[in-house]
Design an enzyme around this catalytic site. Structure first.
Site, PDB file in Angstrom:
ATOM      1  N   SER A 174       0.854  -1.396  -0.066  1.00 55.72           N
ATOM      2  CA  SER A 174       0.059   0.068  -0.044  1.00 55.72           C
ATOM      3  C   SER A 174       0.926   1.243   0.123  1.00 55.72           C
ATOM      4  CB  SER A 174      -0.919   0.139   1.235  1.00 55.72           C
ATOM      5  OG  SER A 174      -1.632   1.030   1.271  1.00 55.72           O
ATOM      6  N   TYR A 189      -2.296  -0.195  10.326  1.00 56.82           N
ATOM      7  CA  TYR A 189      -2.259  -0.634   8.965  1.00 56.82           C
ATOM      8  C   TYR A 189      -0.974  -0.256   8.355  1.00 56.82           C
ATOM      9  CZ  TYR A 189      -4.022  -0.841   4.156  1.00 56.82           C
ATOM     10  OH  TYR A 189      -4.041  -1.269   2.816  1.00 56.82           O
ATOM     11  N   LYS A 193       1.735  -2.745   6.439  1.00 55.50           N
ATOM     12  CA  LYS A 193       1.875  -2.502   4.964  1.00 55.50           C
ATOM     13  C   LYS A 193       3.554  -2.158   4.434  1.00 55.50           C
ATOM     14  CE  LYS A 193      -1.933  -3.690   3.145  1.00 55.50           C
ATOM     15  NZ  LYS A 193      -2.083  -5.109   2.300  1.00 55.50           N
TER      16      LYS A 193
END
Length: 281
Positions: A174, A189, A193
């Site tokens: 990401s 998150y 990533k």
């Protein structure tokens, strides 16, 4: 690593020679063909994964679709009927290493091999700042789903790539592994990533004799993963993106096709951002 293995890096005569590669004959478009190959895509019942699977089928690949909550049998049937390839859906819990190994074994039994593996499944962080979060199981769920599952997929497919002498692993990272998103707080998150990106680079070096390993870093994509955000928050995302919009999931397919195909035969350890220019600012 033994001393002899270390020496082999400096003197090829003491160890394996560099990987040999014979370029395929034909034109540039043939390099992008996946005809006769088998691709395995996690999280492919909807969203980005579904588009990747369909893109690979269009390019001639047989496809194994992975799903958890939303069945993908209808998608598999659709791919078979529309593109004339073999497709089959498999239910799996990607946060369970043993279940991942089970499904990889089933796919190899059903298809005979796996040429391309896309570790794509993931979930967003929607709970706010970590400092205010008392339920630590939410952190664990993000790490298990967005990071550990990628390792489990790599751990399951790596030995098969080594045994067959070829393979391509593509991890969905990401742009959040490069920048810190604003204004929403999503440290868990982002951390997961970022780790996926570095895991990708590390595996690319380790697996260089037999497989290529790369990642794709999507920006804001119009899928169910962004539905948690209200319209005002989404407007901010768009304002911060140079192209001024979210992406359609289909716009990711080119990057995944490139990395899966012989057109990227000298690309490994790379990350391709598909983020509308967000990380360029």
């Amino acid at each position: 690593m033994s001393s002899e293995e270390i020496k082999s890096y400096c003197n090829p005569e003491l160890g394996p020679l560099p990987t040999k590669y014979t370029p395929p004959s034909g034109g540039i478009l043939e390099l992008f063909s996946l005809k006769g190959k088998v691709a395995s895509v996690t999280g492919s019942s909807s969203g980005i994964g579904a588009e990747i699977a369909e893109g690979y089928a269009q390019a001639g690949s047989n496809v194994a679709l992975w799903y958890h909550s939303h069945p993908a049998q209808d998608k598999a049937k659709y791919l078979e009927e529309k593109y004339g390839v073999k497709a089959k859906a498999y239910k799996a819990d990607i946060s369970d290493a043993d279940d991942v190994k089970r499904v990889v074994a089933e796919i190899r039994k059903d298809f005979g091999k796996i040429d391309i593996f896309v570790a794509n499944a993931g979930i967003p962080w929607t709970f706010g700042p970590l400092i205010d979060e008392s339920d630590l199981t939410k952190w664990k769920k993000i790490i298990d789903t967005d990071l550990n599952s990628v390792f489990y997929c790599a751990h399951a497919i790596g030995p098969h790539f080594r045994d067959q002498g070829f393979g391509v692993l593509i991890n969905t990272a990401s742009m959040s592994g490069t920048i810190v998103n604003v204004p929403q707080a999503q440290a868990a998150y982002n951390a997961a990533k970022a780790a996926v990106k570095h895991l990708t680079k590390s595996l690319a070096v380790e697996w260089a004799p037999f497989a290529r390993v790369n990642s794709v870093s999507p920006g804001y994509i119009a899928t169910h993963l962004t539905e948690f955000a209200d319209k005002d928050l989404q407007k901010i995302w768009v304002q911060l993106t140079p192209l001024g919009r979210e992406a359609n999931p289909k716009e990711l397919c080119g990057a995944y096709l490139l990395l899966a195909s012989d057109a990227s035969s000298y690309i490994t350890g790379a990350d391709i951002p598909v983020d509308g220019g967000y990380t360029a600012i």
